[in-house]
Design a protein around this motif. Structure first.
Motif, PDB file in Angstrom:
ATOM      1  N   ILE A 153      36.868 -65.990  35.486  1.00  0.00           N
ATOM      2  CA  ILE A 153      35.772 -65.929  36.453  1.00  0.00           C
ATOM      3  C   ILE A 153      35.271 -67.334  36.774  1.00  0.00           C
ATOM      4  CG2 ILE A 153      33.361 -65.215  36.750  1.00  0.00           C
ATOM      5  CD1 ILE A 153      34.145 -62.649  35.179  1.00  0.00           C
ATOM      6  N   TRP A 154      35.110 -68.157  35.740  1.00  0.00           N
ATOM      7  CA  TRP A 154      34.622 -69.517  35.954  1.00  0.00           C
ATOM      8  C   TRP A 154      35.608 -70.313  36.814  1.00  0.00           C
ATOM      9  CZ3 TRP A 154      30.589 -72.127  36.591  1.00  0.00           C
ATOM     10  CH2 TRP A 154      30.498 -73.499  36.361  1.00  0.00           C
ATOM     11  N   SER A 155      36.896 -70.139  36.566  1.00  0.00           N
ATOM     12  CA  SER A 155      37.916 -70.799  37.390  1.00  0.00           C
ATOM     13  C   SER A 155      37.783 -70.360  38.845  1.00  0.00           C
ATOM     14  CB  SER A 155      39.320 -70.464  36.878  1.00  0.00           C
ATOM     15  OG  SER A 155      39.516 -70.909  35.555  1.00  0.00           O
ATOM     16  N   TYR A 156      37.591 -69.067  39.046  1.00  0.00           N
ATOM     17  CA  TYR A 156      37.472 -68.504  40.399  1.00  0.00           C
ATOM     18  C   TYR A 156      36.214 -69.026  41.091  1.00  0.00           C
ATOM     19  CZ  TYR A 156      37.921 -64.876  44.015  1.00  0.00           C
ATOM     20  OH  TYR A 156      38.067 -64.201  45.205  1.00  0.00           O
ATOM     21  N   VAL A 157      35.110 -69.091  40.351  1.00  0.00           N
ATOM     22  CA  VAL A 157      33.853 -69.620  40.893  1.00  0.00           C
ATOM     23  C   VAL A 157      34.049 -71.042  41.408  1.00  0.00           C
ATOM     24  CG1 VAL A 157      31.582 -70.495  40.158  1.00  0.00           C
ATOM     25  CG2 VAL A 157      32.246 -68.152  39.627  1.00  0.00           C
ATOM     26  N   LEU A 158      34.744 -71.861  40.632  1.00  0.00           N
ATOM     27  CA  LEU A 158      34.972 -73.247  41.032  1.00  0.00           C
ATOM     28  C   LEU A 158      35.905 -73.336  42.236  1.00  0.00           C
ATOM     29  CD1 LEU A 158      35.340 -74.940  37.522  1.00  0.00           C
ATOM     30  CD2 LEU A 158      33.317 -74.875  38.997  1.00  0.00           C
ATOM     31  N   MET A 159      36.932 -72.495  42.260  1.00  0.00           N
ATOM     32  CA  MET A 159      37.882 -72.506  43.374  1.00  0.00           C
ATOM     33  C   MET A 159      37.218 -72.182  44.709  1.00  0.00           C
ATOM     34  SD  MET A 159      41.114 -70.479  41.763  1.00  0.00           S
ATOM     35  CE  MET A 159      42.129 -71.185  40.454  1.00  0.00           C
ATOM     36  N   HIS A 160      36.230 -71.289  44.670  1.00  0.00           N
ATOM     37  CA  HIS A 160      35.632 -70.783  45.908  1.00  0.00           C
ATOM     38  C   HIS A 160      34.197 -71.266  46.116  1.00  0.00           C
ATOM     39  CE1 HIS A 160      39.043 -68.224  46.911  1.00  0.00           C
ATOM     40  NE2 HIS A 160      39.130 -67.958  45.628  1.00  0.00           N
ATOM     41  N   ASN A 161      33.794 -72.260  45.336  1.00  0.00           N
ATOM     42  CA  ASN A 161      32.462 -72.862  45.512  1.00  0.00           C
ATOM     43  C   ASN A 161      31.347 -71.815  45.522  1.00  0.00           C
ATOM     44  OD1 ASN A 161      33.462 -75.599  45.851  1.00  0.00           O
ATOM     45  ND2 ASN A 161      34.219 -74.916  47.847  1.00  0.00           N
ATOM     46  N   VAL A 162      31.395 -70.931  44.557  1.00  0.00           N
ATOM     47  CA  VAL A 162      30.389 -69.871  44.443  1.00  0.00           C
ATOM     48  C   VAL A 162      29.115 -70.441  43.832  1.00  0.00           C
ATOM     49  CG1 VAL A 162      29.837 -67.697  43.260  1.00  0.00           C
ATOM     50  CG2 VAL A 162      32.114 -68.048  44.258  1.00  0.00           C
ATOM     51  N   ASP A 163      27.973 -70.084  44.419  1.00  0.00           N
ATOM     52  CA  ASP A 163      26.671 -70.543  43.931  1.00  0.00           C
ATOM     53  C   ASP A 163      25.959 -69.508  43.071  1.00  0.00           C
ATOM     54  OD1 ASP A 163      26.606 -73.088  45.415  1.00  0.00           O
ATOM     55  OD2 ASP A 163      26.438 -71.813  47.195  1.00  0.00           O
ATOM     56  N   VAL A 164      26.182 -68.226  43.361  1.00  0.00           N
ATOM     57  CA  VAL A 164      25.453 -67.157  42.665  1.00  0.00           C
ATOM     58  C   VAL A 164      26.403 -65.989  42.405  1.00  0.00           C
ATOM     59  CG1 VAL A 164      23.447 -65.613  42.688  1.00  0.00           C
ATOM     60  CG2 VAL A 164      23.363 -67.774  43.956  1.00  0.00           C
ATOM     61  N   MET A 165      26.413 -65.519  41.161  1.00  0.00           N
ATOM     62  CA  MET A 165      27.129 -64.289  40.803  1.00  0.00           C
ATOM     63  C   MET A 165      26.105 -63.174  40.576  1.00  0.00           C
ATOM     64  SD  MET A 165      29.893 -65.781  38.058  1.00  0.00           S
ATOM     65  CE  MET A 165      28.797 -66.998  37.325  1.00  0.00           C
ATOM     66  N   PHE A 166      26.467 -61.969  40.935  1.00  0.00           N
ATOM     67  CA  PHE A 166      25.583 -60.828  40.695  1.00  0.00           C
ATOM     68  C   PHE A 166      26.432 -59.564  40.600  1.00  0.00           C
ATOM     69  CE2 PHE A 166      26.297 -60.580  45.189  1.00  0.00           C
ATOM     70  CZ  PHE A 166      26.257 -59.231  45.482  1.00  0.00           C
ATOM     71  N   GLY A 167      25.821 -58.480  40.158  1.00  0.00           N
ATOM     72  CA  GLY A 167      26.533 -57.209  40.103  1.00  0.00           C
ATOM     73  C   GLY A 167      25.801 -56.209  39.234  1.00  0.00           C
ATOM     74  N   CYS A 168      26.280 -54.976  39.263  1.00  0.00           N
ATOM     75  CA  CYS A 168      25.721 -53.931  38.412  1.00  0.00           C
ATOM     76  C   CYS A 168      26.372 -53.992  37.039  1.00  0.00           C
ATOM     77  CB  CYS A 168      25.976 -52.551  39.017  1.00  0.00           C
ATOM     78  SG  CYS A 168      25.090 -52.241  40.551  1.00  0.00           S
ATOM     79  N   ALA A 169      25.567 -53.837  36.009  1.00  0.00           N
ATOM     80  CA  ALA A 169      26.061 -53.681  34.645  1.00  0.00           C
ATOM     81  C   ALA A 169      25.520 -52.360  34.117  1.00  0.00           C
ATOM     82  CB  ALA A 169      25.609 -54.840  33.776  1.00  0.00           C
ATOM     83  N   SER A 170      26.295 -51.713  33.271  1.00  0.00           N
ATOM     84  CA  SER A 170      25.971 -50.336  32.894  1.00  0.00           C
ATOM     85  C   SER A 170      25.664 -50.191  31.409  1.00  0.00           C
ATOM     86  CB  SER A 170      27.141 -49.409  33.249  1.00  0.00           C
ATOM     87  OG  SER A 170      27.395 -49.438  34.636  1.00  0.00           O
ATOM     88  N   ILE A 171      24.696 -49.320  31.141  1.00  0.00           N
ATOM     89  CA  ILE A 171      24.407 -48.867  29.781  1.00  0.00           C
ATOM     90  C   ILE A 171      24.779 -47.396  29.737  1.00  0.00           C
ATOM     91  CG2 ILE A 171      22.644 -48.612  28.001  1.00  0.00           C
ATOM     92  CD1 ILE A 171      20.997 -50.739  29.497  1.00  0.00           C
ATOM     93  N   GLU A 172      25.559 -46.995  28.755  1.00  0.00           N
ATOM     94  CA  GLU A 172      26.021 -45.606  28.707  1.00  0.00           C
ATOM     95  C   GLU A 172      24.841 -44.669  28.450  1.00  0.00           C
ATOM     96  OE1 GLU A 172      29.937 -43.155  27.212  1.00  0.00           O
ATOM     97  OE2 GLU A 172      29.467 -45.099  26.319  1.00  0.00           O
ATOM     98  N   GLY A 173      24.775 -43.592  29.238  1.00  0.00           N
ATOM     99  CA  GLY A 173      23.700 -42.626  29.114  1.00  0.00           C
ATOM    100  C   GLY A 173      22.898 -42.524  30.405  1.00  0.00           C
ATOM    101  N   THR A 174      22.349 -41.350  30.666  1.00  0.00           N
ATOM    102  CA  THR A 174      21.609 -41.122  31.914  1.00  0.00           C
ATOM    103  C   THR A 174      20.159 -40.706  31.688  1.00  0.00           C
ATOM    104  OG1 THR A 174      22.425 -38.837  31.989  1.00  0.00           O
ATOM    105  CG2 THR A 174      23.700 -40.495  33.196  1.00  0.00           C
ATOM    106  N   ASP A 175      19.694 -40.762  30.436  1.00  0.00           N
ATOM    107  CA  ASP A 175      18.291 -40.441  30.139  1.00  0.00           C
ATOM    108  C   ASP A 175      17.562 -41.749  29.846  1.00  0.00           C
ATOM    109  OD1 ASP A 175      15.819 -39.714  29.168  1.00  0.00           O
ATOM    110  OD2 ASP A 175      16.574 -38.098  27.883  1.00  0.00           O
ATOM    111  N   PRO A 176      16.749 -42.239  30.794  1.00  0.00           N
ATOM    112  CA  PRO A 176      16.095 -43.535  30.585  1.00  0.00           C
ATOM    113  C   PRO A 176      15.153 -43.560  29.385  1.00  0.00           C
ATOM    114  CG  PRO A 176      15.269 -42.450  32.567  1.00  0.00           C
ATOM    115  CD  PRO A 176      16.442 -41.660  32.106  1.00  0.00           C
TER     116      PRO A 176
END
Length: 280
Positions: A153-176
């Motif tokens: 990922i870090w290699s890819y970020v440098l190749m494409h001059n990415v400034d910000v990474m973001f995304g959904c991350a999951s915790i298993e389970g559906t009862d908050p």
């Protein structure tokens, strides 16, 4: 997109027999989708529709737009079809979607759960990249594999001059309520500052502030988080406001935001400012 970037098939790092690189064919994408099916649907709690059950592939419309990082084990040679050539087994995958591609095809996957557009508008001078669909086969869930994925990922970020990474991350389970300590921990100790803050969409919003700060057992909550979220925290990630229940995947999703300028300096130096640590 698939296989059309200049670095498709190029090695982005090696540790022993493990190698990280981008998928360079539709066949390799299918193998990544099969791996995701095994982890999300067979091992975890995702609920497959008829088409997914029939194909045994986890896929959506974004796959064709994304680049797909693969971790391959050269010591585990497998035949992907009867009588086909032996090839290194794909044991981990991560998909990435650059802003320039998302803008041409209707936006980011994450915008279905979080108000990403507000963040893009506030930082219109920056180049964003979405991370998603991360998974690793159970025997390979080790520090080496995770390090190699992040090196890619870090290699890819440098190749494409990415400034910000973001995304959904999951915790298993559906009862908050059952996840109250984890969600409250992220809310109180890792919430994004105002300039980077993003909220879950109003019709899906689940409050993460479920316990008072002084009632959260910091160490216990940190230990209970999935390894991927702990990795994001070590890298210096921020978390958005509100979670979203994903009933198909049996998870509770939170938003991670990682401006490259805010990454933990020790991790940048660990992988190398030029991503040279595990370069082959």
């Amino acid at each position: 997109m698939l296989g059309k970037t200049s670095e498709a098939g190029q090695s982005l790092g090696k540790i022993g027999p493990l190698e990280v690189r981008l998928a360079n064919s539709v066949k390799e994408l299918r193998l990544a989708q099969r791996l995701r099916y095994e982890v999300f649907y067979e091992e975890m709690s995702a609920v497959a529709d008829a088409q997914t059950q029939l194909t045994r592939l986890d896929r959506d419309r974004y796959d064709e737009l994304c680049d797909h990082l693969l971790v391959l084990d050269h010591n585990s040679q497998v035949r992907n079809k009867p009588f086909s050539k032996l090839k290194p087994q794909i044991v981990g995958t991560y998909r990435v979607l650059r802003q320039e591609i998302a803008d041409q095809h209707g936006g980011f996957y994450t915008s279905g759960e979080f108000d990403i557009q507000s963040l893009l508008d506030r930082h219109s001078d920056l180049n964003f990249m979405e991370l998603g669909r991360s998974c690793v086969l159970e025997p390979y869930r080790t520090k080496k594999t995770i390090e190699l994925l992040w090196h890619g990922i870090w290699s890819y970020v440098l190749m494409h001059n990415v400034d910000v990474m973001f995304g959904c991350a999951s915790i298993e389970g559906t009862d908050p309520d059952e996840l109250a300590e984890q969600l409250s921990f992220l809310h109180h100790f890792a919430s994004a500052p105002e300039e980077w803050q993003v909220s879950a969409l109003a019709d899906q919003y689940v409050d993460m502030n479920r316990l008072p700060k002084d009632k959260v057992d910091y160490r216990a909550a940190l230990r209970s988080l999935p390894p991927l979220l702990k990795g994001y925290l070590r890298l210096g990630a921020f978390f958005g406001n509100g979670a979203v229940i994903d009933h198909q995947f049996g998870t509770t999703d939170v938003l991670i935001i990682m401006p490259v300028s805010k990454l933990n300096p020790s991790y940048v130096s660990h992988y190398g400012e030029d991503a040279s640590r595990y370069s082959s």
